[in-house]
Design an enzyme around this catalytic site. Structure first.
Site, PDB file in Angstrom:
ATOM      1  N   GLY A   1      79.702  15.620  34.986  1.00  0.00           N
ATOM      2  CA  GLY A   1      80.090  14.211  34.998  1.00  0.00           C
ATOM      3  C   GLY A   1      81.590  13.993  35.185  1.00  0.00           C
ATOM      4  O   GLY A   1      82.362  14.941  35.196  1.00  0.00           O
TER       5      GLY A   1
ATOM      6  N   GLU B   1      89.291  21.478  26.123  1.00  0.00           N
ATOM      7  CA  GLU B   1      89.544  20.081  25.763  1.00  0.00           C
ATOM      8  C   GLU B   1      89.070  19.141  26.866  1.00  0.00           C
ATOM      9  O   GLU B   1      88.498  18.088  26.601  1.00  0.00           O
ATOM     10  CB  GLU B   1      91.038  19.852  25.479  1.00  0.00           C
ATOM     11  CG  GLU B   1      91.502  20.414  24.151  1.00  0.00           C
ATOM     12  CD  GLU B   1      90.794  19.782  22.944  1.00  0.00           C
ATOM     13  OE1 GLU B   1      90.331  18.641  23.049  1.00  0.00           O
ATOM     14  OE2 GLU B   1      90.693  20.451  21.907  1.00  0.00           O
TER      15      GLU B   1
ATOM     16  N   TYR C   1      95.942  12.263  24.372  1.00  0.00           N
ATOM     17  CA  TYR C   1      95.139  13.080  23.465  1.00  0.00           C
ATOM     18  C   TYR C   1      95.175  14.558  23.877  1.00  0.00           C
ATOM     19  O   TYR C   1      95.429  15.442  23.056  1.00  0.00           O
ATOM     20  CB  TYR C   1      93.680  12.598  23.401  1.00  0.00           C
ATOM     21  CG  TYR C   1      92.851  13.627  22.670  1.00  0.00           C
ATOM     22  CD1 TYR C   1      92.927  13.740  21.289  1.00  0.00           C
ATOM     23  CD2 TYR C   1      92.077  14.563  23.369  1.00  0.00           C
ATOM     24  CE1 TYR C   1      92.243  14.744  20.609  1.00  0.00           C
ATOM     25  CE2 TYR C   1      91.392  15.563  22.706  1.00  0.00           C
ATOM     26  CZ  TYR C   1      91.480  15.646  21.325  1.00  0.00           C
ATOM     27  OH  TYR C   1      90.823  16.646  20.656  1.00  0.00           O
TER      28      TYR C   1
ATOM     29  N   ASP D   1      91.141  12.124  18.080  1.00  0.00           N
ATOM     30  CA  ASP D   1      89.937  11.792  18.854  1.00  0.00           C
ATOM     31  C   ASP D   1      88.989  11.011  17.946  1.00  0.00           C
ATOM     32  O   ASP D   1      89.374  10.590  16.846  1.00  0.00           O
ATOM     33  CB  ASP D   1      89.282  13.069  19.405  1.00  0.00           C
ATOM     34  CG  ASP D   1      88.746  13.973  18.293  1.00  0.00           C
ATOM     35  OD1 ASP D   1      88.945  13.646  17.108  1.00  0.00           O
ATOM     36  OD2 ASP D   1      88.115  14.998  18.610  1.00  0.00           O
TER      37      ASP D   1
END
Ligand code: SF4
Length: 351
Positions: free
Chosen positions: A85, A41, A122, A140
């Site tokens: 990232g 996730e 989330y 999402d």
């Protein structure tokens, strides 16, 4: 008139036949591992399933359990995360692993999960539902899209988020979804990723086609609507690529807090709104040397701003004192810096 929530059983029956095989997804007869689910996730928040696959497998081979990740040095985690990232997320991942290992395992309820470092609403809902069958529907972008279409919500995002979240949560009143919250969450994700796709939803294959309001009105592909994004500001930096006599390059570690916290970088100025003139940039160089400004600029897009960088290059003068930082071979340097810095190495290679 508000449209009704369609039967969860229809989606679950579709999922039982068409579920995607994903590296982090347990087979129906397998135990669910919260570590794998949580890791996937976190990785999936920044990139696609296709791109995450190999990186996930590599990460898991290096850190097979939450205890192994907790015991690793930050430098090892940062190295394995390079190129993915959002380094603050990697730092949180590491901090979270340490908290989980110290507590003896993942909490199995939403408040416990949400209290862990870096786990937002989330991720708490996704891990809670998928690993522990907590009765929640994680929302999402995929799920927002499906909800906006099922109910033909024409209000634009992000303003429509609370309404779409409430529409998703309403499924937990359906006993079929409540009996299998983890499968229901994954079924919604799969529907959004494979059938109810952004540009051309394959409504003819959708288990909810009969109940879908946007499909009936012929506006499915137009939803969800989005408010226009404000333009991202452009910021500027100047960086300094210093090589030693053997061709190694000098890297410096960024402060632990802030953007790209704790990552290695090609030394440079702070990033600011105005361009750097050479004369104001050069005092930021790591050492006095015959710096040469390379032609061109390197650009990188962050979430909140666009960055344009100029690059100076020099070889360390024989008489100069060793500047602070780490010397790395060119290949190793490339592998250990974040993508934004790789753009500078590409600029140097092209010069
Ligand atoms: Fe999406 Fe089409 Fe299914 Fe509606 S019918 S939920 S638009 S795929």
């Amino acid at each position: 008139m508000p449209s009704a929530t369609p039967p969860a059983a229809d989606l679950l029956a579709w999922y039982d036949r068409h579920r995607r095989i994903l590296p982090w997804r347990a087979a129906p007869d397998e135990a669910r591992d919260p570590y794998r689910i949580w890791l996937s996730e976190v990785m999936l928040q920044q990139t696609t399933v296709a791109a995450v696959g190999p990186r996930y497998a590599r990460f898991l081979a290096r850190f097979p359990t939450v205890q192994a990740l907790a015991a690793a040095d930050w430098a090892e985690v940062a190295e394995e995360w390079a190129g993915l990232g959002y380094y603050a997320r990697a730092r949180n991942l590491h901090a979270c692993a340490r908290a989980v290992a110290a507590a003896g395992g993942f909490p199995c309820n939403i408040p416990g999960l949400a209290a862990l470092p870096g786990i937002g609403p989330y991720t708490a809902a996704a891990v809670g539902a998928i690993a522990f069958d907590a009765p929640v529907v994680p929302v999402d972008g995929n799920v927002e899209r499906v909800m906006s279409r099922l109910h033909a919500v024409e209000d634009p995002l992000p303003g429509a988020k609370p309404r779409l979240t409430a529409l998703a949560a309403a499924f937990m009143e359906d006993p079929a979804a409540r009996a299998r919250p983890g499968d229901f969450a994954q079924a919604l994700m799969d529907l959004g990723a494979t059938i109810c796709t952004p540009r051309s939803p394959a409504c003819a294959l959708c288990p909810w086609q009969g109940a879908c309001t946007a499909r009936r009105s012929g506006i499915a592909a137009e939803l969800p609507r989005k408010s226009p994004k404000p333009a991202r500001p452009l910021r500027h930096g100047a960086h300094f690529l210093l090589r030693d006599g053997t061709g190694r390059v000098l890297l410096r570690r960024r402060p632990a807090r802030g953007l790209l916290g704790g990552m290695l970088e090609v030394p440079g100025t702070p990033w600011r709104d105005a361009r750097w003139e050479d004369a104001e940039a050069l005092p930021h160089a790591p050492v006095a040397a015959p710096w040469r400004r390379l032609p061109g600029v390197a650009r990188h897009g962050f979430t909140h701003f666009e960055l344009e960088m100029v690059l100076f290059a020099a070889t360390l003068p024989a008489a100069a004192a060793a500047p602070e930082g780490e010397w790395q071979e060119a290949g190793a340097a490339r592998a250990s810096v974040p993508s934004v810095m790789r753009r500078l190495l590409d600029l140097a290679a092209a010069a």
